[in-house]
Design a protein around this motif. Sequence first.
Motif, PDB file in Angstrom:
ATOM      1  N   PHE A 232       0.811  -1.221   0.000  1.00  0.00           N
ATOM      2  CA  PHE A 232       0.000   0.000   0.000  1.00  0.00           C
ATOM      3  C   PHE A 232       0.845   1.271   0.000  1.00  0.00           C
ATOM      4  O   PHE A 232       0.357   2.339   0.333  1.00  0.00           O
ATOM      5  CB  PHE A 232      -1.019  -0.008   1.148  1.00  0.00           C
ATOM      6  N   ASP A 233       2.111   1.162  -0.428  1.00  0.00           N
ATOM      7  CA  ASP A 233       2.915   2.362  -0.621  1.00  0.00           C
ATOM      8  C   ASP A 233       2.298   3.292  -1.662  1.00  0.00           C
ATOM      9  O   ASP A 233       2.570   4.495  -1.664  1.00  0.00           O
ATOM     10  CB  ASP A 233       4.336   1.992  -1.061  1.00  0.00           C
ATOM     11  N   GLU A 234       1.479   2.721  -2.548  1.00  0.00           N
ATOM     12  CA  GLU A 234       0.843   3.563  -3.577  1.00  0.00           C
ATOM     13  C   GLU A 234      -0.036   4.656  -2.972  1.00  0.00           C
ATOM     14  O   GLU A 234      -0.350   5.648  -3.637  1.00  0.00           O
ATOM     15  CB  GLU A 234       0.036   2.710  -4.558  1.00  0.00           C
ATOM     16  N   ASP A 235      -0.424   4.502  -1.718  1.00  0.00           N
ATOM     17  CA  ASP A 235      -1.194   5.549  -1.036  1.00  0.00           C
ATOM     18  C   ASP A 235      -0.427   6.871  -0.979  1.00  0.00           C
ATOM     19  O   ASP A 235      -1.045   7.931  -0.843  1.00  0.00           O
ATOM     20  CB  ASP A 235      -1.518   5.129   0.403  1.00  0.00           C
ATOM     21  N   PHE A 236       0.893   6.800  -1.051  1.00  0.00           N
ATOM     22  CA  PHE A 236       1.730   7.977  -0.837  1.00  0.00           C
ATOM     23  C   PHE A 236       2.443   8.431  -2.102  1.00  0.00           C
ATOM     24  O   PHE A 236       3.351   9.251  -2.050  1.00  0.00           O
ATOM     25  CB  PHE A 236       2.756   7.672   0.265  1.00  0.00           C
ATOM     26  N   VAL A 237       2.025   7.886  -3.243  1.00  0.00           N
ATOM     27  CA  VAL A 237       2.687   8.206  -4.506  1.00  0.00           C
ATOM     28  C   VAL A 237       2.008   9.395  -5.175  1.00  0.00           C
ATOM     29  O   VAL A 237       0.777   9.503  -5.191  1.00  0.00           O
ATOM     30  CB  VAL A 237       2.682   6.972  -5.439  1.00  0.00           C
ATOM     31  N   ASP A 238       2.832  10.279  -5.738  1.00  0.00           N
ATOM     32  CA  ASP A 238       2.326  11.386  -6.538  1.00  0.00           C
ATOM     33  C   ASP A 238       2.257  10.988  -8.006  1.00  0.00           C
ATOM     34  O   ASP A 238       1.196  11.032  -8.619  1.00  0.00           O
ATOM     35  CB  ASP A 238       3.216  12.621  -6.361  1.00  0.00           C
ATOM     36  N   THR A 239       3.398  10.595  -8.592  1.00  0.00           N
ATOM     37  CA  THR A 239       3.424  10.209 -10.001  1.00  0.00           C
ATOM     38  C   THR A 239       4.131   8.871 -10.180  1.00  0.00           C
ATOM     39  O   THR A 239       4.983   8.472  -9.371  1.00  0.00           O
ATOM     40  CB  THR A 239       4.124  11.267 -10.864  1.00  0.00           C
ATOM     41  N   LEU A 240       3.769   8.200 -11.268  1.00  0.00           N
ATOM     42  CA  LEU A 240       4.404   6.957 -11.680  1.00  0.00           C
ATOM     43  C   LEU A 240       4.877   7.160 -13.110  1.00  0.00           C
ATOM     44  O   LEU A 240       4.072   7.423 -14.002  1.00  0.00           O
ATOM     45  CB  LEU A 240       3.418   5.789 -11.600  1.00  0.00           C
ATOM     46  N   ALA A 241       6.195   7.083 -13.336  1.00  0.00           N
ATOM     47  CA  ALA A 241       6.775   7.240 -14.665  1.00  0.00           C
ATOM     48  C   ALA A 241       7.110   5.862 -15.212  1.00  0.00           C
ATOM     49  O   ALA A 241       7.878   5.101 -14.600  1.00  0.00           O
ATOM     50  CB  ALA A 241       8.024   8.108 -14.602  1.00  0.00           C
ATOM     51  N   ILE A 242       6.538   5.522 -16.363  1.00  0.00           N
ATOM     52  CA  ILE A 242       6.709   4.201 -16.964  1.00  0.00           C
ATOM     53  C   ILE A 242       7.482   4.343 -18.268  1.00  0.00           C
ATOM     54  O   ILE A 242       7.162   5.196 -19.115  1.00  0.00           O
ATOM     55  CB  ILE A 242       5.346   3.536 -17.243  1.00  0.00           C
ATOM     56  N   GLU A 243       8.473   3.517 -18.445  1.00  0.00           N
ATOM     57  CA  GLU A 243       9.265   3.512 -19.670  1.00  0.00           C
ATOM     58  C   GLU A 243       8.376   3.160 -20.859  1.00  0.00           C
ATOM     59  O   GLU A 243       7.671   2.144 -20.844  1.00  0.00           O
ATOM     60  CB  GLU A 243      10.396   2.484 -19.537  1.00  0.00           C
ATOM     61  N   SER A 244       8.385   3.981 -21.888  1.00  0.00           N
ATOM     62  CA  SER A 244       7.591   3.692 -23.081  1.00  0.00           C
ATOM     63  C   SER A 244       8.317   2.684 -23.963  1.00  0.00           C
ATOM     64  O   SER A 244       9.540   2.538 -23.893  1.00  0.00           O
ATOM     65  CB  SER A 244       7.303   4.961 -23.870  1.00  0.00           C
ATOM     66  N   ALA A 245       7.569   1.986 -24.808  1.00  0.00           N
ATOM     67  CA  ALA A 245       8.168   0.992 -25.690  1.00  0.00           C
ATOM     68  C   ALA A 245       9.112   1.633 -26.691  1.00  0.00           C
ATOM     69  O   ALA A 245      10.105   1.030 -27.101  1.00  0.00           O
ATOM     70  CB  ALA A 245       7.065   0.217 -26.410  1.00  0.00           C
ATOM     71  N   SER A 246       8.829   2.860 -27.093  1.00  0.00           N
ATOM     72  CA  SER A 246       9.684   3.556 -28.065  1.00  0.00           C
ATOM     73  C   SER A 246      10.928   4.132 -27.426  1.00  0.00           C
ATOM     74  O   SER A 246      11.926   4.390 -28.105  1.00  0.00           O
ATOM     75  CB  SER A 246       8.897   4.680 -28.736  1.00  0.00           C
ATOM     76  N   GLY A 247      10.882   4.385 -26.123  1.00  0.00           N
ATOM     77  CA  GLY A 247      11.981   5.033 -25.442  1.00  0.00           C
ATOM     78  C   GLY A 247      12.037   6.530 -25.662  1.00  0.00           C
ATOM     79  O   GLY A 247      12.935   7.210 -25.160  1.00  0.00           O
ATOM     80  N   ALA A 248      11.065   7.070 -26.401  1.00  0.00           N
ATOM     81  CA  ALA A 248      11.079   8.494 -26.726  1.00  0.00           C
ATOM     82  C   ALA A 248      10.834   9.347 -25.497  1.00  0.00           C
ATOM     83  O   ALA A 248      11.484  10.369 -25.292  1.00  0.00           O
ATOM     84  CB  ALA A 248      10.040   8.790 -27.809  1.00  0.00           C
TER      85      ALA A 248
END
Length: 290
Positions: free
Chosen positions: A194-210
Amino acid sequence: MSTVRALYVYPVKSCGAIALQRAQFDASGLQWDRHWMVADATGRFVSQREYAAMARIVPEFVEEGVRLSMDGMSETLLLPFAPRGGETRVQASVWKDTFEALDEGERAAQWFTQALGVPVRLLRFARDVTRLASKKWTHDEDAPTQFADGYPILVTSESSLAELNARLAAKGAPPVPMSRFRPNIVVDDVNDAFDEDFVDTLAIESASGAQDIVLRFVKPCARCPITTIDQQSGKRDANWPAEPLDTLAAFRADARVDGGLTFGQNAIVVTGAGERVAVGARAEWEYRFE
């Protein structure tokens, strides 16, 4: 650092999921997620809350669109990606939101009416309509969504499910799978449950890497009785009819959502519309400090 472990879309609201290895983001979430909706004669959405058998309606992507099937139905139903043209525009409503949608016609209505045993219609989200998530939670940021309950993306974590299942096991109840919570994105462990309770943003690597796909967590997801329905059989467990809600009630009541029992976080797309994401992509959390 975390990893994307699973991706799901639900083309028809409250029906079955499609598990994907890759998915594309647009501003309103994952492409084709909740693009169709089953409605009553007034245009109000219906869901597994009323008709648990909706879980047994199974979608799959085919070249032409989305094909739906259900055990006991002699025919499948194809929903083309592109509108056929000439659809009737009707008023649709999801909770407090009312907006125009496209009626998919008699063939779709008859198929769903037979599947559920009640008269219903099937609606398609109209591309020229904008429905925004509540600005109370997005901090006045425009966040479009389609027929989802309220927000474009739902994120859950494996560590939180593991904690819940440990508590279920301690009382002799069987574990529940992640499918009960109908997420779009599942990530693996970061630190604590439940650490997600304290998250502001989640940055996910895109498939293109752009560029990274950046999601902002905006509202804890208060859970409803759909979590008590087996998503394969469309039935509630006769021995544990109120799980996992009974167990969540012991430690997940959240004052921010009027005491709702929360699991997972609703999120909006900040950057990365048009990018694709793959299972196995790295994901990095940025915590919120208030």
